[in-house]
Design an enzyme around this catalytic site. Structure first.
Site, PDB file in Angstrom:
ATOM      1  N   GLU A 258       0.855  -1.192   0.000  1.00  0.00           N
ATOM      2  CA  GLU A 258       0.000   0.000   0.000  1.00  0.00           C
ATOM      3  C   GLU A 258       0.888   1.238   0.000  1.00  0.00           C
ATOM      4  O   GLU A 258       1.818   1.302   0.819  1.00  0.00           O
ATOM      5  CB  GLU A 258      -0.917  -0.023   1.218  1.00  0.00           C
ATOM      6  CG  GLU A 258      -1.916  -1.178   1.127  1.00  0.00           C
ATOM      7  CD  GLU A 258      -2.923  -1.226   2.280  1.00  0.00           C
ATOM      8  OE1 GLU A 258      -2.820  -0.409   3.206  1.00  0.00           O
ATOM      9  OE2 GLU A 258      -3.803  -2.088   2.245  1.00  0.00           O
ATOM     10  N   HIS A 277      -7.909   1.359   1.668  1.00  0.00           N
ATOM     11  CA  HIS A 277      -7.773   0.972   3.073  1.00  0.00           C
ATOM     12  C   HIS A 277      -8.557   1.934   3.981  1.00  0.00           C
ATOM     13  O   HIS A 277      -7.991   2.606   4.844  1.00  0.00           O
ATOM     14  CB  HIS A 277      -6.289   0.919   3.470  1.00  0.00           C
ATOM     15  CG  HIS A 277      -6.043   0.058   4.681  1.00  0.00           C
ATOM     16  ND1 HIS A 277      -4.888  -0.643   4.869  1.00  0.00           N
ATOM     17  CD2 HIS A 277      -6.817  -0.204   5.775  1.00  0.00           C
ATOM     18  CE1 HIS A 277      -4.931  -1.295   6.039  1.00  0.00           C
ATOM     19  NE2 HIS A 277      -6.110  -1.031   6.592  1.00  0.00           N
TER      20      HIS A 277
HETATM   21  P1  NAD Z   1     -10.186 -10.454  15.826  1.00  0.00           P
HETATM   22  O1  NAD Z   1      -8.896 -10.908  16.385  1.00  0.00           O
HETATM   23  O2  NAD Z   1     -11.270 -10.057  16.745  1.00  0.00           O
HETATM   24  O3  NAD Z   1     -10.746 -11.559  14.829  1.00  0.00           O
HETATM   25  C1  NAD Z   1      -9.964 -12.336  13.984  1.00  0.00           C
HETATM   26  C2  NAD Z   1     -10.587 -13.723  13.949  1.00  0.00           C
HETATM   27  O4  NAD Z   1      -9.900 -14.490  12.986  1.00  0.00           O
HETATM   28  C3  NAD Z   1     -10.463 -14.459  15.282  1.00  0.00           C
HETATM   29  O5  NAD Z   1     -11.736 -14.876  15.753  1.00  0.00           O
HETATM   30  C4  NAD Z   1      -9.588 -15.659  14.959  1.00  0.00           C
HETATM   31  O6  NAD Z   1      -9.987 -16.801  15.690  1.00  0.00           O
HETATM   32  C5  NAD Z   1      -9.823 -15.811  13.488  1.00  0.00           C
HETATM   33  N1  NAD Z   1      -8.743 -16.507  12.819  1.00  0.00           N
HETATM   34  C6  NAD Z   1      -7.420 -16.385  12.995  1.00  0.00           C
HETATM   35  N2  NAD Z   1      -6.754 -17.192  12.164  1.00  0.00           N
HETATM   36  C7  NAD Z   1      -7.696 -17.860  11.448  1.00  0.00           C
HETATM   37  C8  NAD Z   1      -7.643 -18.834  10.418  1.00  0.00           C
HETATM   38  N3  NAD Z   1      -6.476 -19.286   9.968  1.00  0.00           N
HETATM   39  N4  NAD Z   1      -8.811 -19.283   9.912  1.00  0.00           N
HETATM   40  C9  NAD Z   1      -9.991 -18.817  10.362  1.00  0.00           C
HETATM   41  N5  NAD Z   1     -10.114 -17.903  11.344  1.00  0.00           N
HETATM   42  C10 NAD Z   1      -8.978 -17.425  11.872  1.00  0.00           C
HETATM   43  O7  NAD Z   1      -9.818  -9.245  14.856  1.00  0.00           O
HETATM   44  P2  NAD Z   1     -10.808  -8.196  14.201  1.00  0.00           P
HETATM   45  O8  NAD Z   1     -10.814  -6.969  15.015  1.00  0.00           O
HETATM   46  O9  NAD Z   1     -12.077  -8.857  13.876  1.00  0.00           O
HETATM   47  O10 NAD Z   1      -9.985  -7.851  12.873  1.00  0.00           O
HETATM   48  C11 NAD Z   1      -9.759  -8.818  11.866  1.00  0.00           C
HETATM   49  C12 NAD Z   1      -8.723  -8.300  10.892  1.00  0.00           C
HETATM   50  O11 NAD Z   1      -9.278  -7.227  10.146  1.00  0.00           O
HETATM   51  C13 NAD Z   1      -7.494  -7.700  11.551  1.00  0.00           C
HETATM   52  O12 NAD Z   1      -6.508  -8.674  11.769  1.00  0.00           O
HETATM   53  C14 NAD Z   1      -7.026  -6.653  10.589  1.00  0.00           C
HETATM   54  O13 NAD Z   1      -6.017  -7.189   9.787  1.00  0.00           O
HETATM   55  C15 NAD Z   1      -8.235  -6.351   9.739  1.00  0.00           C
HETATM   56  N6  NAD Z   1      -8.730  -4.975   9.876  1.00  0.00           N
HETATM   57  C16 NAD Z   1      -8.775  -4.215   8.765  1.00  0.00           C
HETATM   58  C17 NAD Z   1      -9.269  -2.935   8.838  1.00  0.00           C
HETATM   59  C18 NAD Z   1      -9.305  -2.052   7.630  1.00  0.00           C
HETATM   60  O14 NAD Z   1      -9.184  -0.851   7.762  1.00  0.00           O
HETATM   61  N7  NAD Z   1      -9.497  -2.586   6.467  1.00  0.00           N
HETATM   62  C19 NAD Z   1      -9.711  -2.424  10.067  1.00  0.00           C
HETATM   63  C20 NAD Z   1      -9.655  -3.236  11.191  1.00  0.00           C
HETATM   64  C21 NAD Z   1      -9.155  -4.526  11.079  1.00  0.00           C
HETATM   65  C1  MLT Z   2      -6.341  -2.124  11.346  1.00  0.00           C
HETATM   66  O1  MLT Z   2      -5.718  -3.183  11.320  1.00  0.00           O
HETATM   67  O2  MLT Z   2      -6.737  -1.602  12.393  1.00  0.00           O
HETATM   68  C2  MLT Z   2      -6.672  -1.469  10.070  1.00  0.00           C
HETATM   69  O3  MLT Z   2      -5.895  -1.880   9.036  1.00  0.00           O
HETATM   70  C3  MLT Z   2      -6.958  -0.029  10.119  1.00  0.00           C
HETATM   71  C4  MLT Z   2      -5.827   0.927  10.069  1.00  0.00           C
HETATM   72  O4  MLT Z   2      -4.688   0.586  10.136  1.00  0.00           O
HETATM   73  O5  MLT Z   2      -6.107   2.108   9.996  1.00  0.00           O
END
Ligand code: NAD
Ligand code: MLT
Length: 525
Positions: A258, A277
């Site tokens: 990114e 993102h």
């Molecule tokens: P979280 O830890 O609450 O949930 C992640 C889930 O994935 C957990 O329940 C875990 O058991 C499961 N998991 C882990 N490995 C796995 C596998 N191999 N197969 C199946 N399930 C599996 O996290 P969250 O807050 O729900 O966030 C999830 C992801 O979203 C983060 O890791 C982050 O990378 C991403 N995220 C992206 C943004 C964005 O801006 N696009 C924002 C927030 C989070």
């Molecule tokens: C996160 O993992 O929280 C997301 O990618 C969001 C961010 O970095 O802003």
């Protein structure tokens, strides 16, 4: 004052909190080399997903205590190297959950109804209703890969649209999944879904999880949404699936690098919609995550534990409050044991008795290890890296507990075993806060472990204590407190002296030469 570097954009509410406890520099858009050049000056680093906190950056960070990731995913931080170097890594596990879930749902609906494409067409002054006919999500099956915080919020919202929700997450139970969500295995999930949404962390198990083979197993015309991390869906496989029509559309918020390479074919595909993102990009989420990490950095500067450290055991606030007062006691007990012991340490045993046996003990054991290892190794050892350092030195760590213990409300016992024998120390907190050592090397005692202490092992005979006192007095060293322990009259005895200043080596040698003194050691607590 400690210094904090903020190297990605952070909401002002977080900066204000940091400024109350530290000098704050904001320097966004640094290259890895530029970051390496300046990071040595800082005690804390705050990042979002832009800054890559690589091994090279961490090696250059001589004073760094903590990395604060204002968000969830810590895949841009080399956590194993941070752990080895004793750098605590904290994130904000819940601050952007709702933002990311809402963005996912927005992407899902936009994808189904071709909203971005229709918008672009209208900007070109076109009126083309039939071209953008979409599909309803009602009664369709949504497959959620990763049913954590965001996955669950997405599931809840999609159920309200009348979707059937199935989910794959091997680390979650039916109870935790919540009502109306069918937990299925991975293959079932990808085979049955009309819409597939990803909410997994990026790691070695999830990288490339969705590739050509997986697309092949999916329903024809599946739609896929990735608001998790770039790389979990293989980019070439996605392009092929979209081009062949197997995949009717994809909504992608995250990319392997990114900003991405815009010459990639993905950006030319009409039914792939993309956002830069934006999952966590709401004012509310950015305020939440900024406050969350800033508060944790201030806590760590103040000697308190961070509530969401990713390289320390996660504890509830109640458990944290219960174990926190034991951390300095544990570290001092270990330092006393090391001060008294002879030889090379190969085993550390930590015993939790009484009430203490009923609570989470991980941080206390880490504090013991930090106290044992601190004087033994050149690198700095703390609660974060103590288990890693112990393992690398081949030190066996054994924990045991006995809640049925009546002598004290809680008692902590540390035994350090070397090639020359074992040394045991027991300590407790009077009224839950006043540190007391109640046993050292088998001698019952009662002293407060603080400052500089001299520990001597001598024969219990008249005049010994007086001769030590006189010698120290003649050298201008003031004794603040004294405790003598013995098992029987005229037997071996132990003397603990709290002194106001460091005792020079020359004076330590004179003490060691006094008749009846076997050994004398100085320990800084
Ligand atoms: P979280 O830890 O609450 O949930 C992640 C889930 O994935 C957990 O329940 C875990 O058991 C499961 N998991 C882990 N490995 C796995 C596998 N191999 N197969 C199946 N399930 C599996 O996290 P969250 O807050 O729900 O966030 C999830 C992801 O979203 C983060 O890791 C982050 O990378 C991403 N995220 C992206 C943004 C964005 O801006 N696009 C924002 C927030 C989070
Ligand atoms: C996160 O993992 O929280 C997301 O990618 C969001 C961010 O970095 O802003």
């Amino acid at each position: 004052m400690p210094k904090v570097l903020v190297s990605d954009k952070l909401a002002k509410e977080g900066i204000e909190i940091l400024k109350q406890a530290a000098e704050v520099d904001i320097n966004v858009g640094l290259t890895e080399d530029e970051l390496c050049e300046i990071i040595g000056d800082y005690d804390a680093l705050v990042v979002r997903s832009g800054t890559q906190v690589t091994a090279k950056v961490l090696q250059a960070a001589k004073k760094l205590q903590i990395v604060g990731r204002a968000g969830v995913g810590v895949d841009n931080v080399d956590v194993p190297v941070a752990t080895e170097r004793g750098v605590i890594v904290v994130n904000s596990p819940g601050g952007n959950t709702i933002a990311a879930a809402e963005h996912t749902v927005a992407m899902l609906l936009a994808l189904s109804r071709n909203i971005p494409q229709a918008y672009v067409s209208m900007r070109a002054k076109e009126w083309n209703r039939s071209k953008f006919t979409g599909n309803e999500v009602y009664k369709k099956t949504l497959g959620v890969l990763g049913l954590g915080k965001i996955g669950q919020e997405v599931a809840k919202r999609c159920r309200s649209f009348g979707m059937k929700v199935i989910a794959y997450d091997p680390f979650i139970t039916e109870d935790a999944a919540g009502p109306g969500i069918e937990l299925v295995d991975f293959e079932d999930c990808i085979k049955r879904s009309d819409y597939l949404t990803l909410h997994l962390p990026k790691n070695k198990d999830t990288l490339g999880l969705i590739g050509a083979k997986e697309f092949e197993m999916m329903k024809d015309h599946v739609r896929i949404i990735n608001v998790a991390r770039g790389g979990i869906i293989d980019n070439d496989a996605l392009i092929a699936a979209v081009k062949s029509g197997k995949c009717a559309g994809a909504a992608i918020d995250v990319f392997e690098t990114e900003p991405p390479d815009f010459s990639n074919e993905l950006f030319d595909l009409a039914n792939v919609i993309t956002t830069p993102h934006l999952g966590a990009s709401t004012e509310e989420a950015q305020t939440n995550v900024a406050i969350d990490v800033a508060e944790q950095i201030v806590d760590v500067f103040a000697g308190r534990s961070a509530r969401s450290a990713v390289n320390m055991p996660a504890l509830s606030p109640e458990v944290l409050a219960a174990v926190q007062p034991y951390l300095p006691l544990a570290q001092r007990m270990a330092a006393l044991a090391v001060g008294v012991m002879e030889g090379r340490c190969h085993k550390v045993e930590v015993k939790f008795l009484g009430e203490l046996a009923k609570t989470e003990s991980g941080p206390v054991t880490r504090a013991v290890l930090a106290g044992v290892l601190g004087p033994m190794v050149a690198e700095s050892v703390n609660l974060v890296n103590a288990p890693v350092v112990a393992k690398s030195r081949g030190i066996e760590v054994v924990e045991s507990r006995n809640p049925d213990f009546d002598d004290y409300v809680s008692l902590l016992t540390v035994t350090v075993t070397t090639d020359k024998g074992s040394t045991q120390v027991s300590g407790t907190l009077f009224e839950g806060r006043e540190m007391r050592i109640v046993q050292l090397a088998g001698f019952p005692m009662d002293f407060v472990p603080e400052g500089v202490v001299l520990i001597s092992d001598h024969s219990d005979e008249p005049g010994v204590i007086g001769s030590v006192g006189t010698l120290l007095g003649n050298e201008g060293i003031n004794i603040g407190g004294m405790y003598v322990g013995r098992k029987a009259a005229r037997d071996k005895a132990i003397m603990i002296l709290s002194v106001d200043n460091d005792v020079p080596d020359a004076v330590m040698s004179k003490l060691a030469e006094l008749p009846a003194i076997n050994t004398v050691k100085q320990v800084h607590l």
